[in-house]
Every structure is written in structure tokens, then in C-alpha cells.
Design an enzyme around this catalytic site. Structure first.
Site, short mmCIF file in Angstrom:
data_model
loop_
_atom_site.label_atom_id
_atom_site.label_comp_id
_atom_site.label_asym_id
_atom_site.label_seq_id
_atom_site.Cartn_x
_atom_site.Cartn_y
_atom_site.Cartn_z
N LEU A 22 51.63 56.17 -28.31
CA LEU A 22 50.16 56.21 -29.35
C LEU A 22 49.55 54.84 -28.98
CD1 LEU A 22 50.28 59.38 -30.82
CD2 LEU A 22 50.29 59.28 -28.03
N GLN A 66 65.38 52.14 -24.55
CA GLN A 66 64.27 52.83 -24.89
C GLN A 66 62.96 51.34 -24.85
OE1 GLN A 66 63.62 54.14 -29.15
NE2 GLN A 66 64.88 55.85 -28.53
N TYR A 120 66.00 52.65 -39.37
CA TYR A 120 65.12 53.48 -39.92
C TYR A 120 65.93 53.92 -41.62
CZ TYR A 120 63.42 54.14 -35.15
OH TYR A 120 62.93 53.94 -34.10
N GLN A 143 51.36 53.03 -31.25
CA GLN A 143 51.39 53.13 -32.47
C GLN A 143 50.23 52.88 -34.53
OE1 GLN A 143 53.70 49.23 -33.73
NE2 GLN A 143 55.45 49.98 -33.25
N ASN A 176 52.35 67.58 -29.66
CA ASN A 176 52.73 66.76 -28.97
C ASN A 176 53.68 67.31 -28.39
OD1 ASN A 176 51.26 64.62 -30.19
ND2 ASN A 176 52.68 64.13 -31.82
P1 A2P Z 1 50.40 61.64 -37.78
O1 A2P Z 1 51.71 61.26 -38.54
O2 A2P Z 1 49.51 61.51 -39.05
O3 A2P Z 1 50.55 62.23 -37.12
P2 A2P Z 1 53.30 56.50 -32.30
O4 A2P Z 1 54.59 57.24 -32.13
O5 A2P Z 1 52.75 56.06 -31.09
O6 A2P Z 1 53.81 54.96 -33.03
O7 A2P Z 1 52.76 56.74 -33.35
C1 A2P Z 1 52.35 57.04 -34.28
C2 A2P Z 1 51.76 57.40 -35.06
O8 A2P Z 1 50.15 57.98 -34.67
C3 A2P Z 1 51.28 58.16 -36.15
O9 A2P Z 1 50.31 56.60 -37.22
C4 A2P Z 1 50.88 58.58 -36.41
O10 A2P Z 1 50.31 59.55 -37.83
C5 A2P Z 1 49.53 59.41 -35.22
N1 A2P Z 1 49.78 60.21 -34.46
C6 A2P Z 1 50.81 61.27 -33.33
N2 A2P Z 1 50.67 61.85 -33.25
C7 A2P Z 1 49.57 62.11 -33.10
C8 A2P Z 1 48.54 62.93 -33.10
N3 A2P Z 1 48.77 64.22 -31.57
N4 A2P Z 1 47.41 63.12 -32.93
C9 A2P Z 1 46.55 61.71 -33.84
N5 A2P Z 1 47.65 60.96 -34.29
C10 A2P Z 1 49.00 61.33 -34.03
#
Ligand code: A2P
Length: 290
Positions: free
Chosen positions: A202, A173, A49, A204, A256
Site C-alpha cells: 500500500l 521478501q 519488530y 507504507q 485486506n
Molecule cells: P491502519 O493500521 O490504520 O490500517 P503497508 O503494509 O503497505 O506498509 O501499509 C500499512 C499502512 O496502511 C498502515 O498505515 C495501515 O494503517 C494502512 N492500511 C492498511 N490497510 C488499509 C486499508 N484497507 N485501507 C487504508 N489503509 C490501510
């Protein structure tokens, strides 16, 4: 904040901040600082990362003002796929510790069962990741890694690991969500007391993704007055997984972590069965790595 107790007794928060693709000092500081201020006590990162130094800098700047110290934070990192094998793995772990400015990690994972630049069917994959695991075991026994595990391991990779390990991984993981619930892997890990940590809860791609905009998820969220993201994260926690939502949006970060609500058995069944009609894998597939 709910906690998971790993098979070695180490306690880990059930929600940790994910930091994949959170890169650059400003984005890392925004995300990590918002998370700590919202009450997160766990951060998940990885060598690939490329944000270790910015995470360390933000922790050093932010923890004292919140009356917290390194010991209050559960910090996970992962071995880069280019660092498999005895010597490279040792150096890789020491580099992670150095970049994160810490003398121990709470959890360290082999990020990927394959070795960078090797073909998927190269037998060296199996040999080199076995060497890496022995190095993780040594660091675990020395106390520098409080718990150890793997990431993106299939049942087949775990079965191979079981043949030679002296420490059974504490964590695997993997990608896990209602569109990709990996029931066989869940069963295997449960049998061997390997805690499953869910990534891509979520799906991705944020709000534009198919999982967050799935009709069933939207309906359940609307009925209980929560957001679709909260429903998907709570699904994971109710299934016994820990979750790693990543975000650089302070509102999302706060939401979250706020999973103190109930999802009915009926709604859980709907979510558990979603993959029968909506099956989708969003991240890389390790299945063909021997
Ligand atoms: P953002 O940085 O704008 O919140 P994952 O962890 O499943 O890969 O998902 C990450 C993505 O989900 C990122 O694009 C993030 O964008 C978005 N995300 C994270 N939390 C939320 C939330 N509570 N509602 C909508 N989108 C979210």
C-alpha cells in the site's frame, strides 16, 4: 483463502498479516486477534519488530477459542541485521523460537543483506551473510525451519548466494507494488523458483500515501466497487506474489483479506505500467550493500 506452494512443497497463505510497527501488547492483540477472527492463517514478524512475545501471547489466548492450533498458522520471522555470522545467527534463531514460544517456524528469512554497523561497501557483509545462510540451511535440514529465504535481496545479492548455497532460498521478501515493480528481480526469481513476497503493497503511509491515493488506483477501485487497498493487494496476488498488509484497524484487516474479485486485463496493464509515470520507492534501499 488462496495458497502458494513454495519450491519445497510447503504451502503458505497468499495473504499474511504484516506486523511491522505493530508494537505493544494492546496493538498486537488487537491486530492479531482481529486477523485470526477474520480468517487469516499467516503472520509475518521479525526480530527487529520487537513484538514476538506479544504475538505468542495473543496466539496462545486466541487460537483455542477459534478451534485452531499452532499447526494451522503459518508463522514467519526474520534474522536481525545485528545477528549475522555463524554463532550470532544460531543464537538469533533460537531466540526467535523461544520468544514466539514455538519449536519450529514455517518460514525464516535473513532480513537484510547488510550487517548492522558495517559500511555498505565492507566485504564482511558478503562473508557474514553467507555464514548466516549456512546456519539457516542447517536449521532447515533439522526441521526447525520448514522453509528459508531472504528479504531485501537484490539480483546481485541473490547471484552471490547462488554461488555457495546448497538450498536455494524458497522466498525473497521485498518492496513490490505498482510504483516499484522490480521487473528484473521478478524475472530472476521466477527463473530460479524463488517465491516473491511483496511488502509495502500500500506504499507504507496509509491513505495519505501517494500509492493509495494514485488517480489510476482510485479509478480502478471505484469502477469495481472495491477499496484502493484491495486493488493494490489483488494486483500483487494476481502477479503471483504473496502480500503482507499490516493494520491495527479491524475493518481494514477484514477488507485486506477479502480479495475474491476480478481485475480486468486492461486494468492490470494500467497498474503494471504505473511506474512509467509514477515511480516511487518507499522503503530502505539495499542496492549499495556489497
Ligand atoms: P491502519 O493500521 O490504520 O490500517 P503497508 O503494509 O503497505 O506498509 O501499509 C500499512 C499502512 O496502511 C498502515 O498505515 C495501515 O494503517 C494502512 N492500511 C492498511 N490497510 C488499509 C486499508 N484497507 N485501507 C487504508 N489503509 C490501510
Amino acid at each position: 483463502m488462496t495458497e502458494i506452494t513454495l519450491s519445497n512443497g510447503v504451502k503458505m497463505p497468499s495473504v499474511l498479516l504484516g506486523t511491522y510497527r505493530t508494537r505493544g501488547p494492546a496493538a498486537v492483540e488487537l491486530s492479531v486477534k482481529s486477523a485470526l477472527e477474520s480468517g487469516y492463517l499467516g503472520i509475518d514478524t521479525a526480530a527487529v519488530y520487537r513484538n514476538h512475545k506479544d504475538i505468542a501471547g495473543t496466539l496462545a489466548k486466541t487460537l483455542p477459542g477459534l478451534n485452531l492450533s499452532r499447526r494451522d498458522i503459518f508463522l514467519t520471522s526474520k534474522l536481525s541485521p545485528q545477528d549475522h555470522g555463524t554463532e550470532k545467527c544460531k543464537d538469533g534463531i533460537l531466540k526467535c523460537l523461544d520468544e514466539l514460544e514455538t519449536d519450529y517456524l514455517d518460514l525464516f528469512l535473513i532480513h537484510w543483506p547488510g550487517v548492522q554497523k558495517l559500511q555498505l561497501d565492507d566485504p564482511q557483509n558478503k562473508l557474514l551473510r553467507a555464514e548466516s545462510w549456512r546456519v539457516l540451511e542447517d536449521f532447515y535440514k533439522s526441521g526447525k525451519l520448514r522453509s528459508i529465504g531472504v528479504s531485501n535481496y537484490t539480483v546481485q545479492h541473490l547471484e552471490h548466494l547462488m554461488e555457495h548455497c546448497t538450498v536455494v532460498p524458497h522466498v525473497n521478501q521485498v518492496e513490490l507494488h505498482p510504483h516499484y515493480p522490480q521487473d528484473d528481480l521478478v524475472k530472476f526469481c521466477s527463473t530460479h523458483s524463488i517465491h516473491l513476497q511483496a511488502y509495502s503493497s500500500l506504499g507504507q503511509n496509509g491513505v495519505s500515501g501517494k500509492l493509495l491515493s494514485s488517480k489510476s488506483v482510485l479509478e480502478i477501485a471505484s469502477n469495481i466497487d472495491k477499496t484502493p487497498a484491495q486493488v493494490l493487494l489483488k494486483w500483487g496476488v494476481l502477479r503471483g506474489f504473496s502480500v503482507l498488509p499490516k493494520s491495527t484497524n479491524p475493518e481494514h484487516i477484514k477488507l485486506n483479506l477479502n480479495l475474491d474479485f476480478h481485475i480486468s486485463d486492461l486494468d492490470m496493464t494500467t497498474l503494471n505500467n504505473l511506474h512509467c509515470t509514477e515511480f516511487e520507492k518507499y522503503a530502505w534501499d539495499p542496492a549499495n550493500i556489497i
